[in-house]
Design a protein around this motif. Structure first.
Motif, PDB file in Angstrom:
ATOM      1  N   UNK A   1       0.829  -1.190   0.000  1.00 39.52           N
ATOM      2  CA  UNK A   1       0.000   0.000   0.000  1.00 39.52           C
ATOM      3  C   UNK A   1       0.864   1.240   0.000  1.00 39.52           C
ATOM      4  N   UNK A   2       0.425   2.286  -0.678  1.00 43.55           N
ATOM      5  CA  UNK A   2       1.199   3.518  -0.702  1.00 43.55           C
ATOM      6  C   UNK A   2       1.084   4.279   0.597  1.00 43.55           C
ATOM      7  N   UNK A   3       0.196   3.885   1.499  1.00 44.17           N
ATOM      8  CA  UNK A   3       0.074   4.531   2.793  1.00 44.17           C
ATOM      9  C   UNK A   3       0.495   3.562   3.876  1.00 44.17           C
ATOM     10  N   UNK A   4       1.791   3.591   4.220  1.00 46.59           N
ATOM     11  CA  UNK A   4       2.318   2.718   5.266  1.00 46.59           C
ATOM     12  C   UNK A   4       1.745   3.085   6.608  1.00 46.59           C
ATOM     13  N   UNK A   5       1.563   2.077   7.456  1.00 46.74           N
ATOM     14  CA  UNK A   5       1.021   2.331   8.782  1.00 46.74           C
ATOM     15  C   UNK A   5       1.881   3.262   9.591  1.00 46.74           C
ATOM     16  N   UNK A   6       3.213   3.280   9.334  1.00 41.94           N
ATOM     17  CA  UNK A   6       4.099   4.147  10.090  1.00 41.94           C
ATOM     18  C   UNK A   6       4.398   5.449   9.382  1.00 41.94           C
ATOM     19  N   UNK A   7       3.722   5.702   8.296  1.00 45.80           N
ATOM     20  CA  UNK A   7       4.020   6.885   7.511  1.00 45.80           C
ATOM     21  C   UNK A   7       3.475   8.137   8.167  1.00 45.80           C
ATOM     22  N   UNK A   8       4.189   9.255   7.926  1.00 50.06           N
ATOM     23  CA  UNK A   8       3.755  10.526   8.482  1.00 50.06           C
ATOM     24  C   UNK A   8       3.156  11.424   7.415  1.00 50.06           C
ATOM     25  N   UNK A   9       2.993  10.921   6.198  1.00 47.11           N
ATOM     26  CA  UNK A   9       2.365  11.730   5.155  1.00 47.11           C
ATOM     27  C   UNK A   9       0.927  11.261   4.994  1.00 47.11           C
TER      28      UNK A   9
ATOM     29  N   UNK B   1       8.607  17.067  11.163  1.00 44.74           N
ATOM     30  CA  UNK B   1       7.145  17.077  11.238  1.00 44.74           C
ATOM     31  C   UNK B   1       6.593  17.389   9.861  1.00 44.74           C
ATOM     32  N   UNK B   2       5.456  16.809   9.543  1.00 41.01           N
ATOM     33  CA  UNK B   2       4.843  17.097   8.256  1.00 41.01           C
ATOM     34  C   UNK B   2       4.302  18.520   8.199  1.00 41.01           C
ATOM     35  N   UNK B   3       3.821  19.023   9.326  1.00 42.80           N
ATOM     36  CA  UNK B   3       3.190  20.336   9.360  1.00 42.80           C
ATOM     37  C   UNK B   3       4.162  21.415   9.822  1.00 42.80           C
ATOM     38  N   UNK B   4       3.858  22.676   9.469  1.00 43.11           N
ATOM     39  CA  UNK B   4       4.658  23.807   9.926  1.00 43.11           C
ATOM     40  C   UNK B   4       4.526  23.943  11.442  1.00 43.11           C
ATOM     41  N   UNK B   5       5.557  24.500  12.065  1.00 41.07           N
ATOM     42  CA  UNK B   5       5.507  24.727  13.503  1.00 41.07           C
ATOM     43  C   UNK B   5       6.123  26.083  13.818  1.00 41.07           C
ATOM     44  N   UNK B   6       5.821  26.598  15.019  1.00 39.40           N
ATOM     45  CA  UNK B   6       6.339  27.901  15.443  1.00 39.40           C
ATOM     46  C   UNK B   6       7.004  27.761  16.798  1.00 39.40           C
ATOM     47  N   UNK B   7       8.240  28.235  16.917  1.00 45.10           N
ATOM     48  CA  UNK B   7       8.958  28.187  18.191  1.00 45.10           C
ATOM     49  C   UNK B   7       8.270  29.114  19.184  1.00 45.10           C
TER      50      UNK B   7
ATOM     51  N   UNK C   1       9.164  25.349   8.541  1.00 43.60           N
ATOM     52  CA  UNK C   1       8.330  24.662   7.554  1.00 43.60           C
ATOM     53  C   UNK C   1       8.321  23.158   7.776  1.00 43.60           C
ATOM     54  N   UNK C   2       7.201  22.527   7.489  1.00 39.04           N
ATOM     55  CA  UNK C   2       7.070  21.085   7.639  1.00 39.04           C
ATOM     56  C   UNK C   2       7.569  20.337   6.416  1.00 39.04           C
ATOM     57  N   UNK C   3       7.634  19.022   6.546  1.00 40.23           N
ATOM     58  CA  UNK C   3       8.113  18.189   5.447  1.00 40.23           C
ATOM     59  C   UNK C   3       7.214  18.225   4.225  1.00 40.23           C
ATOM     60  N   UNK C   4       6.002  18.744   4.400  1.00 40.90           N
ATOM     61  CA  UNK C   4       5.110  18.832   3.249  1.00 40.90           C
ATOM     62  C   UNK C   4       5.743  19.664   2.132  1.00 40.90           C
ATOM     63  N   UNK C   5       6.646  20.585   2.503  1.00 44.74           N
ATOM     64  CA  UNK C   5       7.331  21.416   1.516  1.00 44.74           C
ATOM     65  C   UNK C   5       8.181  20.541   0.585  1.00 44.74           C
ATOM     66  N   UNK C   6       8.924  19.588   1.171  1.00 42.99           N
ATOM     67  CA  UNK C   6       9.741  18.684   0.359  1.00 42.99           C
ATOM     68  C   UNK C   6       8.871  17.730  -0.449  1.00 42.99           C
ATOM     69  N   UNK C   7       7.833  17.229   0.181  1.00 41.89           N
ATOM     70  CA  UNK C   7       6.930  16.295  -0.497  1.00 41.89           C
ATOM     71  C   UNK C   7       6.322  16.928  -1.752  1.00 41.89           C
TER      72      UNK C   7
ATOM     73  N   UNK D   1       6.572   9.248   0.763  1.00 45.48           N
ATOM     74  CA  UNK D   1       6.022   9.098   2.103  1.00 45.48           C
ATOM     75  C   UNK D   1       7.161   9.126   3.107  1.00 45.48           C
ATOM     76  N   UNK D   2       6.919   9.760   4.247  1.00 42.78           N
ATOM     77  CA  UNK D   2       7.930   9.868   5.285  1.00 42.78           C
ATOM     78  C   UNK D   2       7.570   9.004   6.484  1.00 42.78           C
ATOM     79  N   UNK D   3       8.565   8.316   7.016  1.00 38.33           N
ATOM     80  CA  UNK D   3       8.433   7.549   8.251  1.00 38.33           C
ATOM     81  C   UNK D   3       9.420   8.169   9.233  1.00 38.33           C
TER      82      UNK D   3
END
Length: 472
Positions: A41-49, A74-80, A88-94, A107-109
């Protein structure tokens, strides 16, 4: 009525059956469109995407590359919450990778640093990912679990190893099974380095000359001694030096020995390694650390005493074995850019010394998506991805970083970091993630706490590390 004019009853049944069959085939094709080329499956159980699926047309249609990363990704953006800086989150690379590779899905694990070696071993065994962040590359390459990259490099006219900071590629070379020739199994992804940091304001207040670019142990000793005591300007207690006496102490000691012309030992393959943990240079280095401990705040073995470091109330003049981490960001956030400076760690006669650190990226030997995995490695080392690495607080590993506008703005700190990245001991200490490191660390702690003399501690470290090697 029209159908009856052109078809008999039997032909109508045949046509209906054909329509049903075509619909079923279309449904099956649609269902399989999101699966990876290895049948999973393209959506692994441990995937973060979340919710990702390969779709659409293009050269890579239906292919998925699964990428394991270690740390605070993290997939999503965060603020210190303190600095207000947005990461920026990993969604930028994806999004960028999938845009450059039509039809592909990444997909990121993500796993924490704690226990990453064992978890990575389990993932490789169960074929959970195609690409791995691999700081322990030497062990996994020796097991035959990683794909050699030189054939991909040779066949790809659009890729060159010249993009990387000097020694970054050599530092991650490793031995394949049953070979004595180092090979490339990983490309530099997260850069790192170790260096000496110091507070120029304290030097000024004490009337001490700044550290030279490549200080010796004698220079460090002389200047640290002069700045331990009551600050003549502020009246506050100052300490000449600080270093971690726990998890990184083995690397601090090895670097001291390198500065004296010694080294940790010889060999790279486990059956060829010979430790020199009890050499005269190691003994002199450990005795030097014991002397430096007298000029430091109490508690270095438990990582205490440096709470004011990189603040306006700092009371420590010299910091050994500093990593980049949040150094640049925190220095500027605290308004210390005119105070903090960097000198290089101790070097041997060839100009090299200090821990080679960071993380490469590798391809799993059992990956069934190696072409797409290679595309991810190239993308991860491109300026786009390396700028993302820098913006998320890590160090880029490419030469072009020195020319980026946001790096030029902090070049007084970043240029010495790049220098440190180009001059460590290479290839990476083969025992750096193995038991001998922890044996040596434990014995350094025993010396720092007075449990054993320096000579007794190093003799014990030599004996136990050699026994571990023989029984490995």
């Amino acid at each position: 009525m029209m159908l009856k004019r052109f078809f008999s009853k039997g032909s109508l049944l045949a046509l209906a059956f054909m329509f049903i069959l075509v619909a079923a085939l279309v449904g099956c094709s649609s269902d399989s469109g999101g699966s990876s080329s290895d049948g999973g499956s393209s959506n692994s159980g441990g995937s973060s995407s979340e919710g990702s699926s390969s779709g659409g047309d293009g050269e890579w249609a239906g292919q998925t590359v699964k990428v394991q990363l270690i740390g605070d990704f993290s997939m999503e953006d965060s603020t210190d919450p303190i600095t207000g800086v947005k990461t920026p989150g990993l969604h930028v690379l994806k999004e960028e990778f999938e845009s450059q590779h039509p039809g592909a899905t990444v997909e990121f694990i993500i796993m924490p640093w704690e226990g990453y070696t064992e978890k990575t071993q389990a993932m490789l065994t169960s074929k959970e990912a195609d690409v791995y962040q691999m700081p322990g590359i030497a062990d996994f390459a020796a097991q035959g679990l990683l794909e050699p990259l030189q054939p991909y490099i040779d066949a790809d006219d659009e890729f060159s190893l010249d993009i990387f900071i000097d020694n970054q590629v050599d530092g991650w070379k490793a031995l394949p099974p049953e070979s004595s020739e180092l090979d490339i199994f990983g490309l530099p992804f997260l850069g790192d380095a170790r260096f000496i940091t110091y507070d120029k304001q304290l030097f000024d207040e004490w009337g001490v000359e700044y550290l030279s670019e490549y200080p010796t142990m004698e220079e460090i000793t002389e200047k640290a001694q002069k700045m331990t005591g009551t600050n003549p300007v502020t009246g506050e207690q100052n300490y000449g030096i600080w270093f971690r006496g726990d998890w990184s102490s083995a690397f601090t000691l090895i670097n001291a020995a390198e500065g004296l012309g010694g080294k940790w030992g010889t060999g790279f393959a486990w059956d060829e390694i010979e430790f020199q943990f009890n050499s005269p240079e190691m003994l002199q280095g450990l005795n030097w650390l014991l002397d430096m401990q007298e000029l430091a705040p109490e508690g270095i073995v438990s990582n205490q005493g440096s709470e004011k470091w990189l603040t306006k109330d700092n009371n420590i003049a010299i910091m050994l074995n500093q990593g980049p981490g949040d150094l640049v960001e925190q220095t500027y956030a605290q308004g210390l850019e005119d105070r903090i400076a960097i000198a290089q760690e101790f070097k041997d006669d060839s100009g090299k010394g200090g821990l080679f650190a960071g993380s490469p990226i590798t391809i799993a030997k059992d990956s069934e998506n190696k072409d797409l995995a290679w595309e991810w490695l190239k993308f991860a080392t491109s300026d786009f991805a390396q700028k993302y690495v820098y913006e998320t607080g890590a160090m880029p590993a490419v030469k072009s970083a020195a020319e980026w506008d946001n790096v030029k703005e902090v070049s007084e700190l970043m240029n010495p970091v790049f220098e440190a990245m180009s001059t460590p001991y290479t290839p990476r200490y083969p025992w750096g993630s193995a038991q001998p490191r922890f044996i040596l660390t434990s014995e350094i702690e025993a010396a720092l706490t007075g449990e054993r003399s320096a000579e007794e501690a190093l003799q014990k470290a030599q004996k136990e590390s050699t026994e571990w090697l023989e029984n490995r």
